[in-house]
Design a protein around this motif. Structure first.
Motif, PDB file in Angstrom:
ATOM      1  N   ARG A   1       0.819  -1.208   0.000  1.00 15.32           N
ATOM      2  CA  ARG A   1       0.000   0.000   0.000  1.00 15.32           C
ATOM      3  C   ARG A   1       0.857   1.264   0.000  1.00 15.32           C
ATOM      4  O   ARG A   1       0.450   2.293  -0.525  1.00 15.32           O
ATOM      5  CB  ARG A   1      -0.922   0.020   1.219  1.00 15.32           C
ATOM      6  CG  ARG A   1      -2.037  -1.017   1.183  1.00 15.32           C
ATOM      7  CD  ARG A   1      -2.743  -1.089   2.532  1.00 15.32           C
ATOM      8  NE  ARG A   1      -3.829  -2.054   2.528  1.00 15.32           N
ATOM      9  CZ  ARG A   1      -5.111  -1.759   2.316  1.00 15.32           C
ATOM     10  NH1 ARG A   1      -5.458  -0.506   2.083  1.00 15.32           N
ATOM     11  NH2 ARG A   1      -6.031  -2.685   2.341  1.00 15.32           N
TER      12      ARG A   1
ATOM     13  N   THR B   1     -12.965   7.438   4.807  1.00 19.82           N
ATOM     14  CA  THR B   1     -11.772   7.129   5.595  1.00 19.82           C
ATOM     15  C   THR B   1     -11.025   8.405   5.970  1.00 19.82           C
ATOM     16  O   THR B   1     -10.510   8.527   7.090  1.00 19.82           O
ATOM     17  CB  THR B   1     -10.851   6.179   4.815  1.00 19.82           C
ATOM     18  OG1 THR B   1     -11.598   5.037   4.381  1.00 19.82           O
ATOM     19  CG2 THR B   1      -9.692   5.705   5.679  1.00 19.82           C
TER      20      THR B   1
ATOM     21  N   GLN C   1      -9.620   0.234  10.349  1.00 19.56           N
ATOM     22  CA  GLN C   1      -8.814  -0.909   9.906  1.00 19.56           C
ATOM     23  C   GLN C   1      -7.937  -0.522   8.716  1.00 19.56           C
ATOM     24  O   GLN C   1      -6.756  -0.891   8.646  1.00 19.56           O
ATOM     25  CB  GLN C   1      -9.733  -2.080   9.528  1.00 19.56           C
ATOM     26  CG  GLN C   1      -9.020  -3.336   9.063  1.00 19.56           C
ATOM     27  CD  GLN C   1      -8.123  -3.933  10.134  1.00 19.56           C
ATOM     28  OE1 GLN C   1      -8.300  -3.685  11.332  1.00 19.56           O
ATOM     29  NE2 GLN C   1      -7.145  -4.716   9.720  1.00 19.56           N
ATOM     30  N   THR C   2      -8.502   0.253   7.779  1.00 16.40           N
ATOM     31  CA  THR C   2      -7.712   0.726   6.643  1.00 16.40           C
ATOM     32  C   THR C   2      -6.576   1.624   7.105  1.00 16.40           C
ATOM     33  O   THR C   2      -5.441   1.524   6.617  1.00 16.40           O
ATOM     34  CB  THR C   2      -8.616   1.492   5.657  1.00 16.40           C
ATOM     35  OG1 THR C   2      -9.638   0.610   5.172  1.00 16.40           O
ATOM     36  CG2 THR C   2      -7.818   2.034   4.483  1.00 16.40           C
TER      37      THR C   2
ATOM     38  N   GLN D   1      -3.896  -0.494   8.461  1.00 16.95           N
ATOM     39  CA  GLN D   1      -3.161  -1.166   7.388  1.00 16.95           C
ATOM     40  C   GLN D   1      -2.150  -0.224   6.752  1.00 16.95           C
ATOM     41  O   GLN D   1      -1.070  -0.648   6.338  1.00 16.95           O
ATOM     42  CB  GLN D   1      -4.142  -1.689   6.336  1.00 16.95           C
ATOM     43  CG  GLN D   1      -5.002  -2.845   6.823  1.00 16.95           C
ATOM     44  CD  GLN D   1      -6.120  -3.181   5.861  1.00 16.95           C
ATOM     45  OE1 GLN D   1      -6.500  -2.368   5.017  1.00 16.95           O
ATOM     46  NE2 GLN D   1      -6.681  -4.381   5.980  1.00 16.95           N
TER      47      GLN D   1
END
Length: 801
Positions: free
Chosen positions: A39, A75, A111-112, A115
């Motif tokens: 990512r 987000t 959660q994103t 990550q």
């Protein structure tokens, strides 16, 4: 310590929260670390030596900024809520974050963010990575700074009316500022102050509450009571609801903005992207519609090569094709300058056109074009579309002005844009999410969805995305706005599947045409390369599409004869390839042109003209348009010239004659030259940029991170039995290594490779000779070698028993 051991260690201490980001990273699984590097690929360049190095890179402002810019609208709002609810030491919680989101569940977004490692820790004790607050900006969610921060620079003269209006006792800074801060930190107290405001004041508050929270006010530093204030903004300053930050700028404090919003960031917060309204079609229909654009693209590239072969445009001093040459090329292609610029850029990206490397460089088709043009249509398009998909250039900028008001030229350096690849792929990915055979109703819906998926990039990238959609339609990547099957396969990185899908979509190439009485040849489909070449030689293309129309004229037939065709060959070509009878008018025209062609003949003497018709030869000698040839009669039927044969033919044809070239035996010569070509090399910045960070590469990088972290931990804990040597130039260093080899000891080695990358290794040394230390790496079990002059430190880790 092996990776599994590291994870086990993290599991044993799971009850105790991680104290540092490095410790939290150690508790992540290999899959989670691999996903992080995928990512945020900038973290892996260059490869970090251990997890402590990775943790430090996670806080680099530029890296954090790139990660924040890729967040979708929801987000990003969750991250802003975490920043707004965080304590001064960057601690937040999921509960406090959810409170600002008006009931929306922040769990998927959190959660994103984990990550991406923009936040870390557990829900009840979230930690923001340093630089996140700076990356979000001074006005998260459009709210201003806290009132305590704003009041630090406000003078006592301005605060005195505010204290009186809030029924607070007189005080001086910093006490006065703290008292106002405490009063306006109470939502109920703020609501009461707002309730006392008039209509004009509430309108000002409403505008600033939606963001941005700053406004322009004259004489903002002029103190006034509410009753004496000249304008609503000045009355708000007196109430403490606006804070002046310079002589003509005011800011709405965060606490007031939240109160005006009802204590939440948004009342209608969208947690999913806006849906696309689509038109249902069949996949075959989209492929068929795009197939016409595919064939047109291939035709335009071939015409571009032909145009530049005849009239090679010169390269500008700064690089690129001049405006006049672009305009001329557009006339040759019979399309707009915008489409011509796109075709030029894509052809250059595919390596089909390029510049020569002579003193005065020009642009020509490359040798690669000669191979490309002989491939199947599907293969040719896949090569072009792959180049467009991966080129880092934005053709829509051509003919616009740059920041210095200079015109941007095709193939020039100013067309290069580093972000265009990611925007192109994200735009097409939005279309790929739709079911096969569907197309969005309007491009605006796609742009709106892209703005939600990356709101921080929407302003600067909307124009690029709009151009991408238009280019995809022109090139045949999409049909009627919907992604084709072959475009979808190419986007997924499967060119073979794209080729197969396009073969099924395109009509079969045909080798026949229909001759019409008006001397046109209609090709009802894509012609085979051989037929297209022969028709281009003997006729002019008038229109293209599902069917192509070629016009046969005296000039085109003369062109075929000049290329070495005979009258019989032309007649046989039209007879054998036409589904309809050859019109009598065409047969007569071939005979007439052939009879007049070659009546004048030229050869090398330097050159000569001979003609059995003495009157025609006399007319040539008297023609003022041919003075440059310096003609001189050698015999009643022979004239010589000092000009080359090609020049004689050119001027004679320009003057309206129909000469032909002649060999020594009297046979007609084919004087067409070998086509000039540029070297087959891609233009700089035009090739696809592929990322080297494959899954296998990332997994190996994570393994090395674990090993480096384990080695660093062992190094900290080990008690060396010998002296740790910071260099290798002393006899003591070499003696320590010799003793370790003899005793079979395990040693720690610090090492810097030829690229300057530092690393640490634990090895069992077995030999030292020729300036090289060799030994078995205890982590991999493999034999490794180290140049002695690159070793930065040595110590014994584990003496043999």
């Amino acid at each position: 310590m092996a990776p599994s051991a590291a994870r086990a260690s993290g599991a044993d201490s799971a009850a105790k929260p991680a104290a540092t980001l490095t410790e939290w990273l150690r508790r992540r699984t290999d899959e989670q670390l691999t996903d992080l590097l995928r990512r945020r690929p900038d973290l892996a360049l260059p490869a970090p030596g251990d997890l402590a190095t990775l943790a430090s890179r996670l806080s680099v402002r530029s890296s954090v900024q790139r990660a924040v810019d890729q967040l979708d609208a929801f987000t990003l709002r969750v991250l802003e809520a975490a920043v707004l609810s965080a304590s001064p030491d960057d601690h937040a919680s999921a509960a406090a974050t959810a409170k600002l989101l008006n009931g929306a569940d922040p769990t998927p977004a959190l959660q994103t963010l984990r990550q991406l490692t923009l936040i870390w820790g557990e829900d009840d004790r979230l930690r923001l990575v340093s630089s996140v607050t700076d990356a979000v900006g001074p006005y998260p969610a459009g709210l201003g700074r806290p009132i305590g921060v704003l009041l630090r620079t406000v003078s006592d003269v301005l605060l005195a009316p505010v204290l009186r209006n809030l029924d607070l006792p007189p005080a001086t800074q910093p006490t006065s500022g703290l008292a106002i801060r405490d009063a306006l930190s109470d939502p109920e107290r703020v609501a009461g102050v707002i309730e006392d405001c008039g209509t004009g004041e509430r309108e000002v508050l409403s505008r600033l509450a939606g963001g941005p929270p700053v406004g322009v006010v004259r004489n903002a530093f002029t103190p006034a009571e509410i009753s004496d204030a000249a304008s609503p903004p000045h009355r708000l300053i007196a109430r403490g609801l606006l804070v002046p930050i310079d002589i003509q700028t005011v800011e709405l404090p965060r606490e007031v903005g939240l109160a005006l919003r009802g204590g939440v960031l948004d009342h209608d917060l969208a947690t999913t992207p806006p849906p696309l309204q689509v038109t249902a079609r069949t996949p075959d229909e989209l492929d068929r519609l795009a197939g016409t654009a595919v064939l047109e693209t291939l035709r335009l590239v071939e015409r571009l090569a032909g145009s530049w072969t005849r009239h090679a445009p010169s390269m500008l001093r700064a690089g690129g094709v001049g405006t006049r040459e672009l305009r001329r090329t557009a006339r040759d292609l019979d399309v707009s300058e915008e489409l011509t610029a796109l075709i030029i850029e894509v052809a250059a990206a595919a390596g089909l056109v390029g510049s020569t490397s002579v003193i005065n460089p020009v642009y020509l088709p490359t040798t690669e074009f000669d191979h490309w043009v002989n491939r199947e249509p599907s293969q040719r398009w896949v090569a072009l579309a792959s180049a467009w998909l991966g080129m880092s250039r934005q053709p829509s900028l051509i003919n616009q002005r740059d920041e210095r008001e200079r015109l941007i030229s095709a193939l020039g350096p100013d067309v290069e844009r580093g972000t265009v690849i990611s925007v192109r792929r994200s735009t097409l990915a939005a279309l790929a999410e739709l079911p096969r055979g569907t197309a969005p109703n309007t491009p605006t819906e796609v742009l709106t969805r892209l703005a939600w998926l990356a709101p921080r990039r929407a302003g600067g990238q909307r124009a690029i995305a709009e151009a991408v959609l238009a280019e995809a339609e022109l090139l045949g990547f999409t049909g009627a706005g919907g992604l084709t099957d072959f475009g979808r396969a190419l986007l997924d990185g499967a060119p073979a599947d794209a080729n197969a899908a396009l073969v099924a979509a395109l009509p079969k190439p045909i080798s026949e045409f229909l001759l019409q009485p008006d001397l046109t040849a209609v090709v009802p489909g894509p012609p085979t390369p051989e037929l297209a070449q022969a028709l281009t030689e003997a006729a002019d293309l008038e229109s293209s599409g599902g069917a192509s129309v070629y016009r046969i004229t005296e000039a085109t037939l003369r062109r075929a004869l000049d290329a070495g065709r005979t009258s019989a060959e032309l007649a046989e070509f039209f007879r054998s390839h036409s589904r309809t009878p050859v019109p009598q008018g065409l047969s007569y025209l071939i005979e007439d042109v052939t009879r007049r062609h070659g009546v004048l003949r030229t050869g090398t003497a330097s050159s000569y003209l001979r003609c059995d018709d003495e009157s025609l030869l006399a007319r040539v000698l008297l023609d003022s348009n041919l003075g440059a040839l310096d003609l001189r009669r050698l015999a009643p039927t022979v004239v010589i010239s000092s000009a080359p044969v090609a020049r004689v033919l050119e001027l004679l044809r320009g003057a309206g004659y129909a000469p032909s070239g002649e060999a020594a035996d009297g046979a007609i010569l084919n004087l067409t030259r070998e086509q000039p070509r540029a070297p087959a090399r891609p233009m700089r910045g035009a090739r696809a940029r592929t990322s080297p960070t494959t899954d296998a590469h990332l997994q190996e990088l994570v393994r090395r991170l674990r090993s480096g972290d384990t080695l660093a931990e062992v190094t900290r804990r080990v008690q060396p039995t010998g002296q740790r040597i910071p260099g290798v130039t002393t006899a003591a260093t070499l003696e320590l290594l010799r003793n370790a080899i003899r005793a079979g000891d395990t040693v720690w080695v610090g090492y810097v490779d030829t690229h300057g990358t530092a690393s640490q290794h634990t090895i069992v040394p077995i030999s030292m000779a020729g300036g090289t230390l060799r030994g078995h790496d205890t982590d991999t079990g493999l034999l490794d070698a180290f140049a002695l002059h690159h070793i930065t430190g040595v110590s014994v880790v584990e003496p043999s028993s």
